[in-house]
Design a protein around this motif. Sequence first.
Motif, PDB file in Angstrom:
ATOM      1  N   GLN A 446       0.808  -1.221   0.000  1.00 50.01           N
ATOM      2  CA  GLN A 446       0.000   0.000   0.000  1.00 50.01           C
ATOM      3  C   GLN A 446       0.844   1.276   0.000  1.00 50.01           C
ATOM      4  O   GLN A 446       0.504   2.244  -0.670  1.00 50.01           O
ATOM      5  CB  GLN A 446      -0.941   0.005   1.213  1.00 50.01           C
ATOM      6  N   THR A 447       1.936   1.274   0.749  1.00 51.46           N
ATOM      7  CA  THR A 447       2.742   2.498   0.867  1.00 51.46           C
ATOM      8  C   THR A 447       3.817   2.602  -0.212  1.00 51.46           C
ATOM      9  O   THR A 447       4.392   3.666  -0.401  1.00 51.46           O
ATOM     10  CB  THR A 447       3.427   2.562   2.239  1.00 51.46           C
ATOM     11  N   MET A 485       4.777  10.401   7.182  1.00 52.73           N
ATOM     12  CA  MET A 485       3.907   9.530   7.967  1.00 52.73           C
ATOM     13  C   MET A 485       2.446   9.778   7.626  1.00 52.73           C
ATOM     14  O   MET A 485       1.648   8.834   7.527  1.00 52.73           O
ATOM     15  CB  MET A 485       4.147   9.769   9.466  1.00 52.73           C
ATOM     16  N   THR A 486       2.091  11.021   7.439  1.00 50.42           N
ATOM     17  CA  THR A 486       0.717  11.363   7.058  1.00 50.42           C
ATOM     18  C   THR A 486       0.363  10.736   5.715  1.00 50.42           C
ATOM     19  O   THR A 486      -0.741  10.194   5.537  1.00 50.42           O
ATOM     20  CB  THR A 486       0.546  12.890   6.980  1.00 50.42           C
ATOM     21  N   LEU A 492      -2.772   3.921   3.511  1.00 49.64           N
ATOM     22  CA  LEU A 492      -3.342   2.782   4.243  1.00 49.64           C
ATOM     23  C   LEU A 492      -4.799   2.989   4.615  1.00 49.64           C
ATOM     24  O   LEU A 492      -5.388   2.173   5.296  1.00 49.64           O
ATOM     25  CB  LEU A 492      -2.510   2.528   5.516  1.00 49.64           C
ATOM     26  N   ASN A 493      -5.339   4.134   4.158  1.00 47.31           N
ATOM     27  CA  ASN A 493      -6.728   4.464   4.431  1.00 47.31           C
ATOM     28  C   ASN A 493      -7.011   4.504   5.936  1.00 47.31           C
ATOM     29  O   ASN A 493      -8.044   4.020   6.417  1.00 47.31           O
ATOM     30  CB  ASN A 493      -7.676   3.456   3.761  1.00 47.31           C
ATOM     31  N   MET A 494      -6.088   5.132   6.693  1.00 43.77           N
ATOM     32  CA  MET A 494      -6.209   5.185   8.147  1.00 43.77           C
ATOM     33  C   MET A 494      -6.415   6.601   8.661  1.00 43.77           C
ATOM     34  O   MET A 494      -6.377   6.826   9.872  1.00 43.77           O
ATOM     35  CB  MET A 494      -4.982   4.558   8.791  1.00 43.77           C
ATOM     36  N   LEU A 495      -6.589   7.553   7.756  1.00 46.78           N
ATOM     37  CA  LEU A 495      -6.864   8.931   8.183  1.00 46.78           C
ATOM     38  C   LEU A 495      -8.346   9.213   8.020  1.00 46.78           C
ATOM     39  O   LEU A 495      -8.905   9.017   6.936  1.00 46.78           O
ATOM     40  CB  LEU A 495      -6.043   9.924   7.358  1.00 46.78           C
ATOM     41  N   THR A 496      -8.972   9.642   9.065  1.00 46.64           N
ATOM     42  CA  THR A 496     -10.411   9.946   9.000  1.00 46.64           C
ATOM     43  C   THR A 496     -10.618  11.426   8.743  1.00 46.64           C
ATOM     44  O   THR A 496      -9.785  12.254   9.055  1.00 46.64           O
ATOM     45  CB  THR A 496     -11.087   9.552  10.316  1.00 46.64           C
TER      46      THR A 496
END
Length: 496
Positions: A446-447, A485-486, A492-496
């Motif tokens: 993903q990254t 990191m952002t 990773l689809n981890m930021l809301t």
Amino acid sequence: MYKIRQIQYTSKSVSIQVYRIENRKRIIVKHIGTARNNKEKSDLLQIAKQYIQQLSKQISLFEENTPAHLLNLHQIEFIGVYYTFLYEVLSKLMKTIGFGALNNQLLVDLAIIRIVEPASKLRSMELLKNYFGISHRRQSYYEFTGSWKKFKEAVENNAVSYAKNHYNFKFDLLFYDVTTLYFETFTADELREMGFSKDNKSQQPQILVALMVTKEGFPIAYEIFTGNTFEGHTLIPSVKRFIAKHSIKTFTIVADAAMISADNITELVKNELHYIVGARMGNLSRSLIDKIDRQITREDGYSIRFKTKLGYLICSFSSLRYRKDKYEMEKQIKKAMDIVENPGKRKKLKFTTTKGEKTELNRQLIDKTTKLLGIKGYYTNLDENMVDNQTIIQRYHELYKIEQAFRISKHDLQTRPIYHFTPDAIQLHLVTCFMALVVSKHIELQTKSSIKKFLTETKKVTDGRLINKINDEEIRIRAKMSVTMTEFLQKLNMLT
């Protein structure tokens, strides 16, 4: 009831204390500090209020809005850092893939710490405490080692389910390879056996691990064999268990040349399975080599197909491979000539042959090798009307992705050497390593970055741990995320 007392010593010095009244006497509970200007006085009064709130567990109805923590540098102590952010990220990924459903936090935590810093189980327990402040009983691990089969099945099911949903895995194409894992012991048993070691540890017992990944390189299953098992004998049992478990009808297995044999081909065809495997060109008959030499066009990208007992043999030519093969051949011939000219060395090399006491150049082998320079072969039972030559070649070359998975497993996750000695403990160790591999590979896919770079960036987001010496309260201050990191979290689809 607690109150704040201010004692004026001079026009510029005032002491702040917290006290209570007991039997009509003033009892000093805590000396907050001495201020020498109005700013210090205001800060100490705020700290005193916070101390009273902590002590009484009550908040004044008329309290003004104030910061949650006002720290006085003279009243705090730095006690270290935790990598809580790293734990939160990896924990969320574990749950996303489905490993949270195992209902075994210790197993998940051991997989997480293996990603962060691989170590023995005892050391891993210490690292969980040092990195994240998480404590587990060492004995807890051994209490559920006998349940490894249940965990292995659940972990593989979750990996397959995630591959289907996230990577569009349809069971049509599977990549297969094996590796060896050695033990820090010289004592063999029914599982750990001496065998051909890919780690150059032939004197130490080992096990054979077969790994199956999707075309992206995402791991979905693995099998363990005794250390003296010939790797070619692992293919059919592993594949048959996998297709039986998932009721697969259309299936193509991709594997390297070590997996090819007449028996394997017969079994694959018997089970109506398609295959793409590398061909050992040096093992071909002289007549077939001559036929290839006559018919192949030595141009980049050219390929030709021959029908053989092992299926269709597809041969392709590459000028880059030709130069590499020619260089290696000439280097070996030069060594062979040195042995021929200096018979006292008596060393057996590839291009030498012995007739009685005399060592000569193996002219036949040199001729055969010359005809195969730059040519790579692939066996398949896929008809050309189904899949063309270039697609076969492309799919085989994607086999490097399983080698990348083994690299992560062996080097980044340090799956070997293995320090466990009971079969159940060894099996459970492989379960945790497989969980760590699945998450690590997902991160890399993903990254588009290595797991090492991801961990380096994630570890920068530390939680500084401070102790307020006035009320012994621990305060944590988190570092700011980097731009990199952002971006990782977004991918990773981890930021809301």
